[in-house]
Design a protein around this motif. Structure first.
Motif: not given
Ligand SMILES: CC1CCN(C(=N)N)CC1
Ligand SMILES: CC1CCN(C(=N)N)CC1
Length: 331
Positions: A269-294
């Motif tokens: 009956s409880a819940n855990i909230t993952i902040p959106g920032s944690y789901i911005n996992y990493a740029q697909i390559t260094e310096g890329s404007p495209t990121c990979f989801g967590g």
């Protein structure tokens, strides 16, 4: 007896994994290992590992330990979900983490490791914290560090307090009330085939309504991301402008400039909230404007995995009592 040890993010740009210092043998040899609730082999880079496959890792040399004993006639071989793997032979020796010592712990010395392990100089092996039924040592399966330590611990538990881009802790034998807020909600664990499998009661995307749906999956400290059913993940990424499920990158990618919604999952009956920032996992390559989801789809895996992206939003109790249960608290 009880103990605490740090969970240090490998490559703090993105928490690809967490390593924890341990000592093995006499005199003590220090290695940094990836504690893994999704497997049950304790294996290390060693003096037996092919030199061409060792690239900067610390190694365990049983021949330099006065307390090492070869477990004659025993071998092991493991393959992980991502295709990585390792194999070798087995010693028993003294094994200490956070001040908790198991004498005569089965330490699996690698003779060969796959390229992904060779390339990760900060990971010197794994400590399986799954159920011992998963151990791959042949012909006699060996017990995990936790199964060996349980009887000497004040309480038969270990806890994970992983953090986003920061050092967290693994505690053994006790529950540190200062590490969480509110109450811990305990859920039943399905121990077959050997993972910490539990059932979440549903999810919500951002401030949206809660979807009551049972999602059975494993709590896995050595998987970086979180993999859930396609319907759940599609409903999340639909809220992010420009997010696409890329064949090329093997999952959901999105514009790094996006403000990602949070993701809430139910535990009873409880819940855990993952902040959106944690789901911005990493740029697909260094310096890329495209990121990979967590948060990615589990459809190719055949199992749902609550990996580090979810675990680091909570304080998690792995209760090895009879019956085992798993506890979740906000923090
Ligand atoms: C089901 C899979 C989850 C990832 N793995 C692991 N953490 N050792 C392998 C098993
Ligand atoms: C269980 C996981 C441990 C970390 N992995 C790796 N370094 N290749 C993947 C499997």
């Amino acid at each position: 007896e009880k103990g605490s040890a740090p969970a240090i993010p490998v490559d703090p740009r993105f928490d690809i994994a967490y390593v924890t210092p341990v000592t093995i043998g006499t005199p003590p040899q220090t290695l940094y290992l990836d504690f893994d609730t999704g497997s049950s082999d304790l294996w290390v880079f060693s003096s037996h590992t092919l030199a061409s496959q060792v690239r900067g890792q610390m190694i365990y040399s049983p021949e330099k330990s006065t307390t090492a004993k070869l477990l004659a006639g025993h071998t092991w071989s493991i393959r992980y979900g991502d295709g990585s793997g390792s194999l070798g032979n087995v010693y028993t020796d003294n094994f200490t983490v956070g001040g908790v010592t198991v004498t005569s712990q089965a330490v699996q010395t690698a003779q060969q490791v796959s390229t992904s392990f060779t390339s990760e100089s900060d990971i010197h092996g794994l400590v399986g914290l799954g159920f011992s039924t998963l151990n791959t040592v042949y012909p006699n399966g060996q017990l995990t560090f936790f199964d060996n330590a349980k009887s000497q611990l004040d309480s038969p538990v270990f806890t994970a307090d992983l953090k986003w881009k920061k050092e967290g802790t693994y505690d053994f034998g006790f529950i540190d009330e200062t590490k969480y807020t509110g109450e811990i909600t305990y859920l039943p664990v399905q121990t077959d085939p050997g993972y910490w499998t539990f059932t979440s009661s549903g999810y919500a995307v951002g401030d949206g309504s809660f979807n009551q749906v049972s999602i059975s999956g494993i709590a896995d400290t050595a998987t970086s991301l979180t993999y859930l059913p396609t319907a759940v993940v599609t409903s999340y990424w639909r809220q992010v402008e420009g997010a696409v499920n890329s064949q090329y990158y093997g999952g959901y990618v999105f514009p790094c400039s996006s403000k990602l919604p949070s993701f809430t999952f139910g535990v009873g009956s409880a819940n855990i909230t993952i902040p959106g920032s944690y789901i911005n996992y990493a740029q697909i390559t260094e310096g890329s404007p495209t990121c990979f989801g967590g948060l990615q789809s589990s459809s190719g895996l055949g199992i749902n995995i609550w990996g580090d992206v979810a675990l680091k939003a909570a304080f998690v109790v792995f209760n090895g009592g009879n019956p085992p249960t798993i506890g979740w608290a906000r923090k």
